[in-house]
Design an enzyme around this catalytic site. Sequence first.
Site, PDB file in Angstrom:
ATOM      1  N   GLN A 121     -31.713  34.805  37.045  1.00 50.47           N
ATOM      2  CA  GLN A 121     -33.052  35.397  36.448  1.00 50.47           C
ATOM      3  C   GLN A 121     -34.058  35.631  37.376  1.00 50.47           C
ATOM      4  O   GLN A 121     -35.088  36.434  37.057  1.00 50.47           O
ATOM      5  CB  GLN A 121     -33.441  34.850  35.284  1.00 50.47           C
ATOM      6  CG  GLN A 121     -33.873  33.409  35.425  1.00 50.47           C
ATOM      7  CD  GLN A 121     -34.398  32.646  34.064  1.00 50.47           C
ATOM      8  OE1 GLN A 121     -33.405  32.115  33.507  1.00 50.47           O
ATOM      9  NE2 GLN A 121     -35.550  32.840  33.665  1.00 50.47           N
TER      10      GLN A 121
ATOM     11  N   CYS B 215     -34.403  34.241  30.231  1.00 50.96           N
ATOM     12  CA  CYS B 215     -33.176  33.314  29.895  1.00 50.96           C
ATOM     13  C   CYS B 215     -32.686  33.852  28.483  1.00 50.96           C
ATOM     14  O   CYS B 215     -31.349  33.732  28.453  1.00 50.96           O
ATOM     15  CB  CYS B 215     -33.861  31.969  29.767  1.00 50.96           C
ATOM     16  SG  CYS B 215     -35.108  31.596  28.913  1.00 50.96           S
TER      17      CYS B 215
ATOM     18  N   HIS C  45     -36.236  26.952  26.769  1.00 55.18           N
ATOM     19  CA  HIS C  45     -35.269  27.570  27.580  1.00 55.18           C
ATOM     20  C   HIS C  45     -33.964  27.824  26.967  1.00 55.18           C
ATOM     21  O   HIS C  45     -33.288  27.012  26.359  1.00 55.18           O
ATOM     22  CB  HIS C  45     -34.991  26.716  28.733  1.00 55.18           C
ATOM     23  CG  HIS C  45     -34.058  27.556  29.906  1.00 55.18           C
ATOM     24  ND1 HIS C  45     -34.328  28.581  30.405  1.00 55.18           N
ATOM     25  CD2 HIS C  45     -33.185  26.774  30.480  1.00 55.18           C
ATOM     26  CE1 HIS C  45     -33.664  28.988  31.200  1.00 55.18           C
ATOM     27  NE2 HIS C  45     -32.781  27.933  31.355  1.00 55.18           N
TER      28      HIS C  45
ATOM     29  N   ASN D 160     -26.316  27.889  33.181  1.00 58.85           N
ATOM     30  CA  ASN D 160     -27.760  28.581  33.239  1.00 58.85           C
ATOM     31  C   ASN D 160     -27.630  29.607  33.835  1.00 58.85           C
ATOM     32  O   ASN D 160     -26.834  30.189  34.223  1.00 58.85           O
ATOM     33  CB  ASN D 160     -28.493  27.244  33.802  1.00 58.85           C
ATOM     34  CG  ASN D 160     -29.904  27.247  33.725  1.00 58.85           C
ATOM     35  OD1 ASN D 160     -30.414  28.214  33.255  1.00 58.85           O
ATOM     36  ND2 ASN D 160     -30.653  26.311  34.183  1.00 58.85           N
TER      37      ASN D 160
END
Lengths: 214, 85
Positions: free
Chosen positions: A19, A25, A162, A182
């Site tokens: 990102q 996110c 997150h 992630n």
Amino acid sequence: LPAKFDWRDKKVVTPVRNQLSCGGCWAFSIVGGIETVYALKGHPLLELSVQQVIDCSPRDYGCNGGSTVSALSWLNEIKVKLVQDSEYPFKAETGTCHHFPNSSFGVSIKGYEAHDFSAQEEEMAQKLMDSGPLAVIVDAVSWQDYQGGIIQHHCSSSEANHAVLITGFDRTGDVPYWIVKNSWGTTWGLDGYVHIKMGANICGIADSVAAVFL
Amino acid sequence: FFFKSYNRTYRQGSEEFHKRYKLFQESLRRHHFLSSSSNATNTATYGINQFSDLSSEEFRTIYLRALPVHVPKYSKPYKSSRKRL
């Protein structure tokens, strides 16, 4: 539940993205989930546009932040067709929302559900196996320095900040853990993944859990 | 090693270089603290990565931008006794 389960083993998880310095996110986590569920429906595994969600989700703030649930609610209400990443590539900044003709290819969701699974992580694992990867919101303050292993400490279950995507779990060792994708690139953590202890709502992983239907 | 690995281009001696160097040293102290858990089953490791020259505040501001939402508690779908049979 099986001892180990990971959607990556079925080749239905797209590669880890980065990102960069965009706070998107929330968009990466839900788009990752949609990509897998689309592949599970027998379609090819495609990378869909995260930038489209960042630019167009009206109740969110693009690279300045957003919510997985409000973005899913928008995708579901409007039946937005997510185009391929190659058509609407990631720019790491919020841009103007592009619209595509109705005739062009896109993937829309049929629905979603979002629940608090705290103290019910067995059920959450069942949901992962039944519905596909789960978009979750966690406290990731200590993840700034994470390199590997199973996170069991140094994060809170009351400060979600997150969004990530759970792709599987592993209960074969002494410490059972969630396998979490992630969006900080493959050099971070375990090739872009992080392992979080199962069963104790570590980092608030079970507090806000979303699954999509296609 | 860090500058090379993560393509940083701070000019040596510049104000930015000193600031980042200090933050990098802070991150080493943080790694030591995070890795010092007394729990024998703790396997998590913390160390240098692409975020090691960011302050905790910068890291939060840039990367931790998900907005939490309150969602209903999960309850198992009800199955009638006939279905269960």
